[in-house]
Design a protein around this motif. Sequence first.
Motif, short mmCIF file in Angstrom:
data_model
loop_
_atom_site.label_atom_id
_atom_site.label_comp_id
_atom_site.label_asym_id
_atom_site.label_seq_id
_atom_site.Cartn_x
_atom_site.Cartn_y
_atom_site.Cartn_z
N UNK A 116 0.84 -1.18 0.00
CA UNK A 116 0.00 0.00 0.00
C UNK A 116 0.88 1.24 0.00
N UNK A 117 0.54 2.21 -0.84
CA UNK A 117 1.38 3.39 -0.98
C UNK A 117 1.17 4.39 0.15
N UNK A 118 0.03 4.36 0.84
CA UNK A 118 -0.27 5.37 1.86
C UNK A 118 0.78 5.45 2.96
N UNK A 119 1.13 4.34 3.62
CA UNK A 119 2.15 4.47 4.67
C UNK A 119 3.51 4.91 4.15
N UNK A 120 3.82 4.55 2.91
CA UNK A 120 5.07 5.02 2.31
C UNK A 120 5.04 6.54 2.15
N UNK A 121 3.92 7.05 1.65
CA UNK A 121 3.78 8.50 1.50
C UNK A 121 3.85 9.20 2.86
#
Length: 391
Positions: free
Chosen positions: A119-124
């Motif tokens: 999932x890209x959200x925690x990376x962002x």
Amino acid sequence: MITVIGFDGTPLSEGARAAVDAAELVVGTARILDEVGVPPTAKRHHLVRLDEMLDEIAPYDRVCVLASGDPGFFGIVRTLRERGLDLTVLPAASSVAAAFAAIGMSWDDAVVVSAHGRDLRPVANVCRAFPKVAVLTGPGAGARELGTALPDRTFVVAQRLGHADQRVEILSSHAAAHAEFEDPHVLLCLDESRLTSERGWLAGFQGVPGAWALGESAFAHRDSMITKSEVRALALAKLGPRPGRLVWDIGAGSGSVGVECARFGAAVVAVDHDAASGDRIRANAAAHAVAVEVVVADAPSALDSLPQPDAVFVGGGGAEVIAACADTPAETVVVALAAIERVPETISVLTKAGRTVDGVLLQSSRLSALPGDTHRFAAANPVFLLWGERR
């Protein structure tokens, strides 16, 4: 015997070359196999799916697995070890090290995250919270997607590191959002306003702060309008700030809750309608060397344009604001109230949003000096702290 060899575009070491030449099966992407050169006596297996690779290597005694960079750093070594296989690992320089070397920058203070298949959200959110982040990208989770999510960042995009056609571009996050990149690539996300030359002693995220629920004197505030440390301690426990999570601090005032969440590694957006409060929040964030995105606007109208939160603290605002926060995907919404009349209404709002509600009345007394070298405990104003969690 399985030998895992890291490949960074340079000629293989003598030991790695000997292992490849003696192998019965050589596994890797088509590009790496072509560049390394597989002897005609060995079978080639193009690495596309891990389950297919594991089935393929089972009958062979001498196997070489070729992977980019350091295969023990977010790489295939973990997958093979999890299957109980014994490995000999011959690493090359990691792609992260190569990307920072390409721009002549140290990286002992960088946080490294993998977006590959995740999932890209925690990376962002990690990129929002920390000034120097290296991202190992994947299809649909790279510089273009993060550029859309992250304003005001400098991106370094490194493609085909170690090869003759290596490309390293430095561009704004806005420009990256409108560009095309080869997958996978390494992305360095830099907040240049917060980069320092200070020498550290611990690589990456420095861990949880040594103290929290700091005293009110640790923050600039107006006329004691600040969430008191006793309340903040419980609020932090319920919000659960950590790297990868995004916390909203609504009606932020001094921003003390948001700043403390940022000290735990969370990304934070603080919202307050007062411009002077916005300036105080920025000053408090700078004083504690953390990133807090400040939005000076009225809630709840401002909330629709914010990135979705994992947790919300509401320190100011009426039922409409609490309802808007309760309708977000946030796991927990924490509300601090001074007036007893607002407690039933807040419980109702959180419950109607499908949340399980709990809370406490916090009544504390602080040690206070009296004349004659004596002391008493002076009662502070009671505060109701309610929280609604997603079932």
